[in-house]
Write a protein that holds these residues in place. Structure first.
Motif, PDB file in Angstrom:
ATOM      1  N   HIS A 170       0.809  -1.219   0.000  1.00  0.00           N
ATOM      2  CA  HIS A 170       0.000   0.000   0.000  1.00  0.00           C
ATOM      3  C   HIS A 170       0.845   1.272   0.000  1.00  0.00           C
ATOM      4  O   HIS A 170       0.321   2.373   0.023  1.00  0.00           O
ATOM      5  CB  HIS A 170      -0.936   0.017   1.219  1.00  0.00           C
ATOM      6  N   LEU A 171       2.153   1.116  -0.008  1.00  0.00           N
ATOM      7  CA  LEU A 171       3.026   2.294   0.029  1.00  0.00           C
ATOM      8  C   LEU A 171       3.425   2.716  -1.381  1.00  0.00           C
ATOM      9  O   LEU A 171       3.586   1.881  -2.265  1.00  0.00           O
ATOM     10  CB  LEU A 171       4.301   1.976   0.839  1.00  0.00           C
ATOM     11  N   SER A 172       3.594   4.011  -1.570  1.00  0.00           N
ATOM     12  CA  SER A 172       4.065   4.505  -2.873  1.00  0.00           C
ATOM     13  C   SER A 172       5.568   4.226  -2.997  1.00  0.00           C
ATOM     14  O   SER A 172       6.252   3.992  -1.994  1.00  0.00           O
ATOM     15  CB  SER A 172       3.820   6.008  -2.977  1.00  0.00           C
ATOM     16  N   HIS A 173       6.064   4.274  -4.227  1.00  0.00           N
ATOM     17  CA  HIS A 173       7.502   4.112  -4.435  1.00  0.00           C
ATOM     18  C   HIS A 173       8.297   5.148  -3.634  1.00  0.00           C
ATOM     19  O   HIS A 173       9.328   4.837  -3.046  1.00  0.00           O
ATOM     20  CB  HIS A 173       7.848   4.221  -5.920  1.00  0.00           C
ATOM     21  N   GLU A 174       7.785   6.370  -3.591  1.00  0.00           N
ATOM     22  CA  GLU A 174       8.488   7.425  -2.852  1.00  0.00           C
ATOM     23  C   GLU A 174       8.554   7.106  -1.357  1.00  0.00           C
ATOM     24  O   GLU A 174       9.580   7.308  -0.715  1.00  0.00           O
ATOM     25  CB  GLU A 174       7.811   8.790  -3.038  1.00  0.00           C
ATOM     26  N   GLU A 175       7.446   6.609  -0.832  1.00  0.00           N
ATOM     27  CA  GLU A 175       7.402   6.290   0.596  1.00  0.00           C
ATOM     28  C   GLU A 175       8.369   5.142   0.914  1.00  0.00           C
ATOM     29  O   GLU A 175       9.103   5.167   1.900  1.00  0.00           O
ATOM     30  CB  GLU A 175       5.954   5.914   0.968  1.00  0.00           C
ATOM     31  N   ILE A 176       8.347   4.126   0.050  1.00  0.00           N
ATOM     32  CA  ILE A 176       9.267   2.994   0.233  1.00  0.00           C
ATOM     33  C   ILE A 176      10.712   3.490   0.191  1.00  0.00           C
ATOM     34  O   ILE A 176      11.541   3.145   1.047  1.00  0.00           O
ATOM     35  CB  ILE A 176       9.037   1.919  -0.866  1.00  0.00           C
ATOM     36  N   ALA A 177      10.999   4.324  -0.783  1.00  0.00           N
ATOM     37  CA  ALA A 177      12.374   4.803  -0.963  1.00  0.00           C
ATOM     38  C   ALA A 177      12.815   5.666   0.218  1.00  0.00           C
ATOM     39  O   ALA A 177      13.937   5.535   0.710  1.00  0.00           O
ATOM     40  CB  ALA A 177      12.478   5.602  -2.263  1.00  0.00           C
ATOM     41  N   PHE A 178      11.922   6.523   0.674  1.00  0.00           N
ATOM     42  CA  PHE A 178      12.275   7.377   1.813  1.00  0.00           C
ATOM     43  C   PHE A 178      12.572   6.519   3.040  1.00  0.00           C
ATOM     44  O   PHE A 178      13.592   6.688   3.703  1.00  0.00           O
ATOM     45  CB  PHE A 178      11.146   8.370   2.105  1.00  0.00           C
ATOM     46  N   THR A 179      11.693   5.556   3.314  1.00  0.00           N
ATOM     47  CA  THR A 179      11.861   4.709   4.504  1.00  0.00           C
ATOM     48  C   THR A 179      13.143   3.883   4.423  1.00  0.00           C
ATOM     49  O   THR A 179      13.851   3.718   5.415  1.00  0.00           O
ATOM     50  CB  THR A 179      10.649   3.761   4.657  1.00  0.00           C
ATOM     51  N   ALA A 180      13.437   3.360   3.244  1.00  0.00           N
ATOM     52  CA  ALA A 180      14.605   2.485   3.106  1.00  0.00           C
ATOM     53  C   ALA A 180      15.916   3.269   3.086  1.00  0.00           C
ATOM     54  O   ALA A 180      16.937   2.783   3.576  1.00  0.00           O
ATOM     55  CB  ALA A 180      14.475   1.647   1.830  1.00  0.00           C
ATOM     56  N   MET A 181      15.896   4.478   2.530  1.00  0.00           N
ATOM     57  CA  MET A 181      17.141   5.246   2.425  1.00  0.00           C
ATOM     58  C   MET A 181      17.450   6.046   3.692  1.00  0.00           C
ATOM     59  O   MET A 181      18.611   6.315   3.991  1.00  0.00           O
ATOM     60  CB  MET A 181      17.087   6.199   1.214  1.00  0.00           C
ATOM     61  N   LYS A 182      16.402   6.405   4.414  1.00  0.00           N
ATOM     62  CA  LYS A 182      16.592   7.280   5.592  1.00  0.00           C
ATOM     63  C   LYS A 182      17.654   6.760   6.577  1.00  0.00           C
ATOM     64  O   LYS A 182      18.540   7.523   6.982  1.00  0.00           O
ATOM     65  CB  LYS A 182      15.233   7.484   6.284  1.00  0.00           C
ATOM     66  N   PRO A 183      17.605   5.481   6.976  1.00  0.00           N
ATOM     67  CA  PRO A 183      18.622   5.026   7.947  1.00  0.00           C
ATOM     68  C   PRO A 183      20.047   5.100   7.391  1.00  0.00           C
ATOM     69  O   PRO A 183      20.988   5.329   8.152  1.00  0.00           O
ATOM     70  CB  PRO A 183      18.250   3.558   8.218  1.00  0.00           C
ATOM     71  N   PHE A 184      20.211   4.941   6.089  1.00  0.00           N
ATOM     72  CA  PHE A 184      21.559   4.996   5.504  1.00  0.00           C
ATOM     73  C   PHE A 184      22.087   6.428   5.450  1.00  0.00           C
ATOM     74  O   PHE A 184      23.282   6.680   5.541  1.00  0.00           O
ATOM     75  CB  PHE A 184      21.554   4.402   4.093  1.00  0.00           C
ATOM     76  N   VAL A 185      21.162   7.350   5.253  1.00  0.00           N
ATOM     77  CA  VAL A 185      21.527   8.753   5.099  1.00  0.00           C
ATOM     78  C   VAL A 185      21.703   9.409   6.463  1.00  0.00           C
ATOM     79  O   VAL A 185      22.490  10.344   6.629  1.00  0.00           O
ATOM     80  CB  VAL A 185      20.403   9.435   4.269  1.00  0.00           C
ATOM     81  N   GLY A 186      20.951   8.898   7.469  1.00  0.00           N
ATOM     82  CA  GLY A 186      21.016   9.478   8.823  1.00  0.00           C
ATOM     83  C   GLY A 186      20.537  10.911   8.802  1.00  0.00           C
ATOM     84  O   GLY A 186      19.618  11.246   8.061  1.00  0.00           O
ATOM     85  N   ASP A 187      21.218  11.765   9.586  1.00  0.00           N
ATOM     86  CA  ASP A 187      20.762  13.153   9.595  1.00  0.00           C
ATOM     87  C   ASP A 187      21.591  14.046   8.673  1.00  0.00           C
ATOM     88  O   ASP A 187      21.603  15.258   8.805  1.00  0.00           O
ATOM     89  CB  ASP A 187      20.735  13.700  11.034  1.00  0.00           C
ATOM     90  N   THR A 188      22.275  13.425   7.710  1.00  0.00           N
ATOM     91  CA  THR A 188      23.065  14.249   6.787  1.00  0.00           C
ATOM     92  C   THR A 188      22.189  14.958   5.752  1.00  0.00           C
ATOM     93  O   THR A 188      22.627  15.905   5.105  1.00  0.00           O
ATOM     94  CB  THR A 188      24.135  13.413   6.040  1.00  0.00           C
ATOM     95  N   ILE A 189      20.961  14.454   5.551  1.00  0.00           N
ATOM     96  CA  ILE A 189      20.011  15.130   4.643  1.00  0.00           C
ATOM     97  C   ILE A 189      18.711  15.264   5.421  1.00  0.00           C
ATOM     98  O   ILE A 189      18.239  14.273   5.999  1.00  0.00           O
ATOM     99  CB  ILE A 189      19.754  14.287   3.370  1.00  0.00           C
ATOM    100  N   ASP A 190      18.117  16.457   5.457  1.00  0.00           N
ATOM    101  CA  ASP A 190      16.892  16.538   6.256  1.00  0.00           C
ATOM    102  C   ASP A 190      15.720  15.882   5.520  1.00  0.00           C
ATOM    103  O   ASP A 190      15.756  15.677   4.305  1.00  0.00           O
ATOM    104  CB  ASP A 190      16.614  17.942   6.785  1.00  0.00           C
ATOM    105  N   ASP A 191      14.694  15.528   6.297  1.00  0.00           N
ATOM    106  CA  ASP A 191      13.639  14.655   5.772  1.00  0.00           C
ATOM    107  C   ASP A 191      12.962  15.214   4.521  1.00  0.00           C
ATOM    108  O   ASP A 191      12.739  14.485   3.555  1.00  0.00           O
ATOM    109  CB  ASP A 191      12.588  14.386   6.856  1.00  0.00           C
ATOM    110  N   ASN A 192      12.653  16.508   4.552  1.00  0.00           N
ATOM    111  CA  ASN A 192      11.966  17.066   3.387  1.00  0.00           C
ATOM    112  C   ASN A 192      12.841  17.012   2.145  1.00  0.00           C
ATOM    113  O   ASN A 192      12.368  16.689   1.056  1.00  0.00           O
ATOM    114  CB  ASN A 192      11.551  18.515   3.654  1.00  0.00           C
TER     115      ASN A 192
END
Ligand SMILES: *Cc1c(COP(=O)(O)O)cnc(C)c1O
Length: 433
Positions: free
Chosen positions: A48-70
Motif C-alpha cells: 500500500h506504500l508509494s515508491h516514494e514512501e518505500i524509498a524514503f523509509t529504506a534510504m533514511k537510515p543509511f543517510v542518517g541526519d546528513t540530509i533533512d527529511d523534506n
C-alpha cells in the motif's frame, strides 16, 4: 549511520563524507556499520506504500541526519520519476524492467541519487571549490552519470570512453550534453580509460588543485539506492505468496549486492542468482573457493565485461566472508555469447519479448536455477533497453522500426569530445581548467 572502510585502515565517516570521498583514504570501499532492519509494519504494509514512501523509509537510515527529511523526500521523488514495470514472460518467470529512465539503463537511479546527494552536500557546506567527478565508462555508466549530473551546480563531470568501443547511441549520450559535462575519447580500451582514472586519483599534482570523486558503484550513494528495485518488485509480487528468486545480470556486482542489502533489511528472498557472461571469476570462485581473475573477455553483454568485480568484497562482507554461508543465498552461472543470442531468440520467438543481451543472460541464469526449484517465482532484471545494444540485438530480432523518445531526440545532436592519446592529455586538461 556510520561507514567504515573494508580495508580497516581509515577513519569512520558519515554518509556525506563517504559520498564526497567516493573511496576511503586507504583505498577500501565504504560499508555501513550495520544493515538497518525495517519494521514489521513496513513489510506488512508495503503493497500500500508509494515508491516514494518505500524509498524514503529504506534510504533514511543509511543517510542518517546528513540530509533533512523534506530534502530526502524531494530527492527520492525526483530520482524515481519513471516506471519500474514487471512484465510476465512465462509461468513463474517475469522480468523487472529497469530501463525506463532518461538514459534507458538501470544505472540512472544510482547516478541520479548520487548527483542529487552530492549537490545537496556541497550547497549545505557552502563549498565554493568545484568538485570534479571523474569516471571511465565502457558505455552505460558514462551516459547515466552525464545525465544525472547535468547542470548540477558546483560539479564538473569528466568522462573517459574508449574510441570506437561504445555503441553509437551510447556515444551520443556521452558527448552531446555540454555545459558541465566533458567527454574524452581515449585511444585504447576500457581498461586504459580505467587506468588513467586511477592514476589521476593518485596524482597529487591534480588532487592538490582540484577535488576529485568517482561515480561508479564504489560510491555508496550510487550503490545503495539500487536496493529499491528489489523492494518495488516485492511490493508488486508479495501477493503471490511464493518464494522469490532474483537473477541479476552482473558485472561489478553492485546491483546484486544492493538486492542483498534489501534482503538483510528484512525482505524475504529465496535466492540471488548472479548471471554473468564469459567473465567467469565469480562462478569459478563459488565452485572452487579460489578467487582468480583472469584477463577480461570481450562479449556482446559488454557492460558486464569485468573480471575482478569491485563490489564482490561487499557481497562477501554481508555473508561474514564465508563462501559456505554465501552459497545458501547465492548462486552464479555463466553463459557465452552463443547461448545469449539463443536466449534472445527464444524470448523473441516464443514469448514475443525483445531482451537486450544483459537481460538475456539474466533469463538464462534464472531458468537454470528454477529447473530444480519449481515452487519459486523468478524475476530477471532487464538492465538496459535493447535499443542500446543494437549491433547485438538486430541480427537476432530484425531492425527496430522506431527509436524510443529518449534516444531519438539525441540522434541529430552533434558529438563534442576531447581526445586523449595518453595520460598527459588528461592531466593537462585537469590542471588547466
Ligand atoms: C552496469 C551494467 C550491468 C552490471 O551491473 P553491476 O552492478 O556492475 O553488476 C549489467 N547490465 C547493464 C546493461 C549495465 O549497464
Amino acid at each position: 549511520m556510520k561507514y567504515y572502510s573494508l580495508q580497516q585502515q581509515a577513519p569512520i565517516v558519515t554518509f556525506d563524507e563517504a559520498v564526497i570521498r567516493g573511496i576511503a583514504p586507504d583505498r577500501g570501499l565504504y560499508f555501513p556499520e550495520d544493515i538497518p532492519q525495517l519494521p514489521a509494519s513496513f513489510w506488512g504494509d508495503i503493497e500500500h506504500l508509494s515508491h516514494e514512501e518505500i524509498a524514503f523509509t529504506a534510504m533514511k537510515p543509511f543517510v542518517g541526519d546528513t540530509i533533512d527529511d523534506n530534502a530526502l523526500r524531494e530527492i527520492v521523488a525526483d530520482v524515481l520519476s519513471f516506471d519500474f514495470p514487471i512484465v510476465p514472460i512465462e509461468n513463474n518467470v517475469a522480468t523487472l524492467e529497469l530501463f525506463h529512465g532518461p538514459t534507458m539503463a538501470f544505472k540512472d537511479v544510482g547516478a541520479r541519487f548520487m548527483a542529487r546527494c552530492l549537490g545537496y552536500f556541497l550547497k549545505k557546506r557552502k563549498q565554493t571549490e568545484e568538485v570534479t567527478v571523474l569516471v571511465a565508462t565502457s558505455g552505460d555508466t558514462g551516459g547515466a552519470v552525464a545525465r544525472g549530473f547535468y547542470k548540477v551546480p558546483g560539479i564538473k563531470v569528466v568522462i573517459l570512453y574508449p574510441a570506437g568501443k561504445v555503441s553509437k547511441i551510447q556515444e551520443k549520450q556521452l558527448t552531446t550534453l555540454g555545459h558541465n559535462i566533458t567527454a574524452f575519447e581515449v585511444k585504447g580500451t576500457f581498461d586504459d580509460c580505467q587506468a588513467m582514472v586511477k592514476r589521476a586519483f593518485l596524482d597529487t599534482d591534480i588532487t592538490n588543485k582540484r577535488q576529485l570523486t568517482s561515480a561508479n558503484s564504489i560510491n555508496v550513494a550510487r550503490w545503495l539506492p539500487q536496493s529499491l528495485y528489489y523492494l518495488f518488485a516485492y511490493k508488486a509480487l508479495k501477493k503471490l505468496g511464493k518464494p522469490l528468486v532474483f537473477s541479476v545480470p552482473s558485472g561489478n556486482f553492485g546491483n546484486i549486492c544492493a538486492g542483498m542489502v534489501a534482503h538483510f533489511m528484512g525482505m524475504p528472498v529465496q535466492q540471488f542468482v548472479a548471471s554473468v557472461n564469459s567473465n567467469t571469476t565469480i562462478p569459478r570462485y563459488m565452485a572452487s573457493g579460489v578467487y582468480a581473475p583472469i584477463t577480461t573477455v570481450p562479449t556482446i553483454s559488454n557492460a558486464m565485461d569485468v573480471s575482478d568485480p569491485s563490489n564482490f568484497v561487499r557481497v562477501l562482507q554481508l555473508f561474514e566472508n564465508e563462501r559456505n554461508i554465501l552459497s545458501k543465498k547465492f548462486t552464479s552461472y555463466s553463459y557465452c555469447d552463443q547461448a545469449t543470442r539463443a536466449a534472445m531468440h527464444t524470448l523473441y520467438t516464443k514469448h514475443n519479448y525483445i531482451a537486450d543481451p544483459h537481460g538475456a543472460v539474466g533469463y538464462l541464469g534464472l531458468k537454470a536455477y528454477l529447473k530444480d526449484h519449481t515452487e519459486a517465482h523468478g524475476i530477471f532484471l532487464e538492465t538496459a533497453h535493447p535499443v542500446k545494444f543494437l549491433p547485438a540485438v538486430e541480427p537476432v530480432v530484425g531492425a527496430f522500426k522506431e527509436l524510443p523518445e529518449q534516444i531519438a531526440s539525441l540522434m541529430d545532436k552533434e558529438k563534442v569530445a576531447l581526445h586523449a592519446g595518453n595520460y598527459m592529455d588528461l592531466k593537462t586538461y585537469l590542471m588547466d581548467v
